[in-house]
Motif scaffolding. Structure first.
Motif, PDB file in Angstrom:
ATOM      1  N   GLY A  14       0.810  -1.214   0.000  1.00  0.00           N
ATOM      2  CA  GLY A  14       0.000   0.000   0.000  1.00  0.00           C
ATOM      3  C   GLY A  14       0.841   1.259   0.000  1.00  0.00           C
ATOM      4  O   GLY A  14       0.520   2.237  -0.696  1.00  0.00           O
ATOM      5  N   LEU A  15       1.939   1.253   0.766  1.00  0.00           N
ATOM      6  CA  LEU A  15       2.842   2.409   0.777  1.00  0.00           C
ATOM      7  C   LEU A  15       3.476   2.623  -0.591  1.00  0.00           C
ATOM      8  O   LEU A  15       3.609   3.768  -1.056  1.00  0.00           O
ATOM      9  CB  LEU A  15       3.934   2.202   1.834  1.00  0.00           C
ATOM     10  N   GLU A  16       3.886   1.525  -1.245  1.00  0.00           N
ATOM     11  CA  GLU A  16       4.477   1.634  -2.579  1.00  0.00           C
ATOM     12  C   GLU A  16       3.461   2.185  -3.578  1.00  0.00           C
ATOM     13  O   GLU A  16       3.785   3.056  -4.402  1.00  0.00           O
ATOM     14  CB  GLU A  16       4.982   0.265  -3.047  1.00  0.00           C
ATOM     15  N   LEU A  17       2.233   1.702  -3.490  1.00  0.00           N
ATOM     16  CA  LEU A  17       1.192   2.154  -4.398  1.00  0.00           C
ATOM     17  C   LEU A  17       0.892   3.635  -4.175  1.00  0.00           C
ATOM     18  O   LEU A  17       0.768   4.404  -5.135  1.00  0.00           O
ATOM     19  CB  LEU A  17      -0.075   1.321  -4.196  1.00  0.00           C
ATOM     20  N   LYS A  18       0.796   4.045  -2.902  1.00  0.00           N
ATOM     21  CA  LYS A  18       0.512   5.451  -2.596  1.00  0.00           C
ATOM     22  C   LYS A  18       1.623   6.360  -3.133  1.00  0.00           C
ATOM     23  O   LYS A  18       1.343   7.418  -3.715  1.00  0.00           O
ATOM     24  CB  LYS A  18       0.373   5.615  -1.079  1.00  0.00           C
TER      25      LYS A  18
ATOM     26  N   THR B  31      11.224  -0.229 -14.260  1.00  0.00           N
ATOM     27  CA  THR B  31      10.223   0.743 -13.806  1.00  0.00           C
ATOM     28  C   THR B  31       8.833   0.352 -14.301  1.00  0.00           C
ATOM     29  O   THR B  31       7.846   0.404 -13.553  1.00  0.00           O
ATOM     30  CB  THR B  31      10.573   2.150 -14.308  1.00  0.00           C
ATOM     31  N   PHE B  32       8.742  -0.050 -15.555  1.00  0.00           N
ATOM     32  CA  PHE B  32       7.461  -0.465 -16.148  1.00  0.00           C
ATOM     33  C   PHE B  32       6.905  -1.676 -15.405  1.00  0.00           C
ATOM     34  O   PHE B  32       5.706  -1.722 -15.076  1.00  0.00           O
ATOM     35  CB  PHE B  32       7.653  -0.783 -17.629  1.00  0.00           C
ATOM     36  N   LEU B  33       7.756  -2.659 -15.119  1.00  0.00           N
ATOM     37  CA  LEU B  33       7.309  -3.869 -14.435  1.00  0.00           C
ATOM     38  C   LEU B  33       6.840  -3.552 -13.015  1.00  0.00           C
ATOM     39  O   LEU B  33       5.824  -4.089 -12.547  1.00  0.00           O
ATOM     40  CB  LEU B  33       8.430  -4.907 -14.400  1.00  0.00           C
ATOM     41  N   ILE B  34       7.563  -2.670 -12.310  1.00  0.00           N
ATOM     42  CA  ILE B  34       7.172  -2.314 -10.945  1.00  0.00           C
ATOM     43  C   ILE B  34       5.800  -1.639 -10.949  1.00  0.00           C
ATOM     44  O   ILE B  34       4.912  -1.994 -10.156  1.00  0.00           O
ATOM     45  CB  ILE B  34       8.223  -1.386 -10.302  1.00  0.00           C
ATOM     46  N   ALA B  35       5.611  -0.662 -11.862  1.00  0.00           N
ATOM     47  CA  ALA B  35       4.323   0.042 -11.938  1.00  0.00           C
ATOM     48  C   ALA B  35       3.201  -0.927 -12.286  1.00  0.00           C
ATOM     49  O   ALA B  35       2.115  -0.897 -11.684  1.00  0.00           O
ATOM     50  CB  ALA B  35       4.400   1.157 -12.971  1.00  0.00           C
ATOM     51  N   LEU B  36       3.454  -1.816 -13.245  1.00  0.00           N
ATOM     52  CA  LEU B  36       2.463  -2.814 -13.649  1.00  0.00           C
ATOM     53  C   LEU B  36       2.109  -3.735 -12.476  1.00  0.00           C
ATOM     54  O   LEU B  36       0.927  -4.010 -12.212  1.00  0.00           O
ATOM     55  CB  LEU B  36       3.024  -3.622 -14.818  1.00  0.00           C
TER      56      LEU B  36
ATOM     57  N   ILE C 274      -3.518  -2.284   3.752  1.00  0.00           N
ATOM     58  CA  ILE C 274      -3.694  -1.291   2.688  1.00  0.00           C
ATOM     59  C   ILE C 274      -4.313  -0.018   3.248  1.00  0.00           C
ATOM     60  O   ILE C 274      -3.888   1.099   2.937  1.00  0.00           O
ATOM     61  CB  ILE C 274      -4.594  -1.856   1.564  1.00  0.00           C
ATOM     62  N   VAL C 275      -5.343  -0.167   4.098  1.00  0.00           N
ATOM     63  CA  VAL C 275      -6.046   0.986   4.659  1.00  0.00           C
ATOM     64  C   VAL C 275      -5.085   1.847   5.476  1.00  0.00           C
ATOM     65  O   VAL C 275      -5.031   3.073   5.320  1.00  0.00           O
ATOM     66  CB  VAL C 275      -7.231   0.532   5.530  1.00  0.00           C
ATOM     67  N   VAL C 276      -4.300   1.208   6.354  1.00  0.00           N
ATOM     68  CA  VAL C 276      -3.352   1.958   7.185  1.00  0.00           C
ATOM     69  C   VAL C 276      -2.316   2.665   6.319  1.00  0.00           C
ATOM     70  O   VAL C 276      -1.970   3.828   6.554  1.00  0.00           O
ATOM     71  CB  VAL C 276      -2.663   1.030   8.206  1.00  0.00           C
ATOM     72  N   ALA C 277      -1.843   1.986   5.279  1.00  0.00           N
ATOM     73  CA  ALA C 277      -0.840   2.590   4.392  1.00  0.00           C
ATOM     74  C   ALA C 277      -1.363   3.866   3.749  1.00  0.00           C
ATOM     75  O   ALA C 277      -0.625   4.844   3.605  1.00  0.00           O
ATOM     76  CB  ALA C 277      -0.430   1.584   3.317  1.00  0.00           C
ATOM     77  N   PHE C 278      -2.640   3.878   3.388  1.00  0.00           N
ATOM     78  CA  PHE C 278      -3.189   5.029   2.678  1.00  0.00           C
ATOM     79  C   PHE C 278      -3.458   6.226   3.587  1.00  0.00           C
ATOM     80  O   PHE C 278      -3.675   7.328   3.085  1.00  0.00           O
ATOM     81  CB  PHE C 278      -4.459   4.628   1.928  1.00  0.00           C
ATOM     82  N   VAL C 279      -3.439   6.022   4.908  1.00  0.00           N
ATOM     83  CA  VAL C 279      -3.638   7.176   5.801  1.00  0.00           C
ATOM     84  C   VAL C 279      -2.326   7.672   6.416  1.00  0.00           C
ATOM     85  O   VAL C 279      -2.298   8.692   7.091  1.00  0.00           O
ATOM     86  CB  VAL C 279      -4.648   6.858   6.930  1.00  0.00           C
TER      87      VAL C 279
END
Length: 458
Positions: free
Chosen positions: A96-100, A173-178, A250-255
């Motif tokens: 979640g932190l990586e996605l944020k 970079t493309f693979l990580i984002a995907l 995921i929820v905690v990561a997004f806050v």
């Protein structure tokens, strides 16, 4: 204890010897390929145990209950469930932190930049699911359609990193984002389709804890402890609610706040000011032990060091190693132990569940990722990053077939209580992941550079 002083630095008796031992180990640990290699080793160990005389002890250990008691209340889970429900929540937290980070300041922050890996990820989820459903249209096996949708980031990035300079940096970079978008899709699938029943009271508690976490963010709280305490309560509420508890990560990561308190230039000015005060303080009282002002200035400087860093980024940095090198390998040890009857191995490959997983990961993934990327470029919605060709994208599509961690995770949810179906699913996952990893590696190894092959935008 006797210490030595070397240019103002104090050394304990064994400190230099430990440094000489630990430095090569630290270098090995921080290499990108190490996580994937360690994961592979643990998976092989689990397979060896599951097909040897220790299998029953292995099973008995995983089903051992660990309980927490609070007065008359008791909370009990098996070791296997503690690993899959609690430890994996940390994995989802890091994810979640990586996605944020990617959404706010990374490759996914610009709509045009984000569109290509997002479309590739959508294709890499939809086509594998369709391949699986084509072979499991009804019956108990139909529930496993989400299994081939996932990509294992650690394995895929590890395999790509082994190629080093042979592949363009843009491809990593493309693979990580995907993979990040892919994992977000897998989380949504788990939350929406692999939740058996809902406890509305527990869900209300989970919602309340989420509001408290959001209030921490809005109130400017940047210390991790309050988030950790309420996050654990959110996890327990999620576990009771019926929604998979790892979603709490995921929820905690997004806050968690992603912006630091101080801008760098403000922090630098504060450092200069405090450094001058420390010099004056130490000149007046050279003995640090009795110099209370010096200690308070150092403490204040330490607080500033924390506040000039983004809390989300600091947590991601601090937790990356324990998650990559403890949580995921432990998950592999607990979930990759599949007893295989090699004499009747062909029977497994005739089973629709195993065939569906193989078709999804080995055929659906490369077709979905490469096909949707090609379509996006042809429609003019986005361009391939500099230095990449469709052959590179196809190689990434093959590596996307490494479903290991998340695929096994979804398989456990899909076939809870159905031991034979779970065995077929895990067999398909392991075989497909091995073939995809080896196939993707050698495809990219012999893939010509971009200047030798015209890419679609040309």
């Amino acid at each position: 204890i006797y210490v030595t002083v070397d240019k103002g630095v104090y050394h304990a008796p064994w400190e230099k010897s430990f440094d000489r031992i630990l430095t090569p180990l630290e270098e090995f640990i921080h290499r990108q390929t190490t996580s994937g290699v360690l994961l592979m080793i643990c998976a092989v160990i689990a397979l060896i145990i599951a097909n040897g005389p220790l299998y029953h002890d292995y099973e008995h250990f995983l089903h051992t209950e660990i309980s927490l008691a609070f007065g008359d209340r008791e909370f009990s889970l098996s070791i296997h469930h503690w690993i899959n429900e609690a430890l994996m929540a940390l994995f989802f937290f890091i994810m979640g932190l990586e996605l944020k980070r990617e959404l706010l300041v990374g490759e996914l922050s610009s709509p045009r930049q984000a569109l290509l890996p997002i479309m590739a990820a959508i294709g890499g989820m939809a086509i594998p699911a369709l391949c699986y459903v084509a072979l499991n249209t009804s019956g108990p096996g139909a529930r496993g359609w989400g299994i081939p949708m996932a990509t294992d980031i650690a394995f895929a990035i590890g395999a790509l990193s082994l190629l080093g300079s042979r592949v363009p940096k843009n491809l990593v970079t493309f693979l990580i984002a995907l993979a990040i978008v892919d994992d977000l899709g897998a989380v949504a699938v788990i939350a929406l389709f692999y939740t058996a029943s809902i406890n509305l009271q527990a869900l209300a508690y989970a919602f309340a804890f989420t509001l408290i976490l959001a209030a921490f963010n809005l109130g400017g709280i940047r210390r991790p402890l309050p988030y950790a305490v309420v996050g654990i309560m959110l996890w327990a509420a999620m576990l009771t609610s019926g929604i998979h508890a790892t979603i709490a990560g995921i929820v905690v990561a997004f806050v968690i706040p992603i912006r630091p308190k101080f801008k760098p230039e403000v922090f630098i000015e504060r450092v200069k000011d405090k450094t001058m005060n420390m010099q004056q303080s130490i000149a007046a009282v050279p003995d640090i032990i009795h110099n209370h002002r010096f200690r308070s200035l150092v403490t204040s400087l330490g607080d500033g060091v924390q506040l000039v860093q983004a809390p989300a980024q600091r947590l991601e940095h601090n937790l990356h190693l324990p998650v990559a090198y403890l949580v995921i390998p432990i998950f592999a040890l607990a979930n990759a132990g599949i007893p295989v009857d090699f004499a009747s191995f062909g029977k497994y490959l005739d089973h629709p569940i195993a065939l569906g997983v193989l078709a999804g990961l080995l055929l659906g993934k490369p077709l979905g990722i490469a096909g949707f990327t090609w379509m996006t470029v042809k429609l003019g919605w986005a361009e391939l990053p500099t230095g990449l060709t469709m052959r590179h994208i196809l190689g990434v599509g093959l590596l996307g077939g490494i479903g290991f961690t998340m695929s096994i995770f979804i398989a456990d949810l899909a076939f809870t209580g159905s031991r034979d179906d779970l065995l077929m699913a895990k067999t398909g996952i392991l075989l497909a992941s091995a073939v995809a990893g080896v196939g993707g590696f050698f495809w990219l190894l012999f893939c010509p550079p971009a200047n030798e092959v015209d890419s679609p935008q040309h």
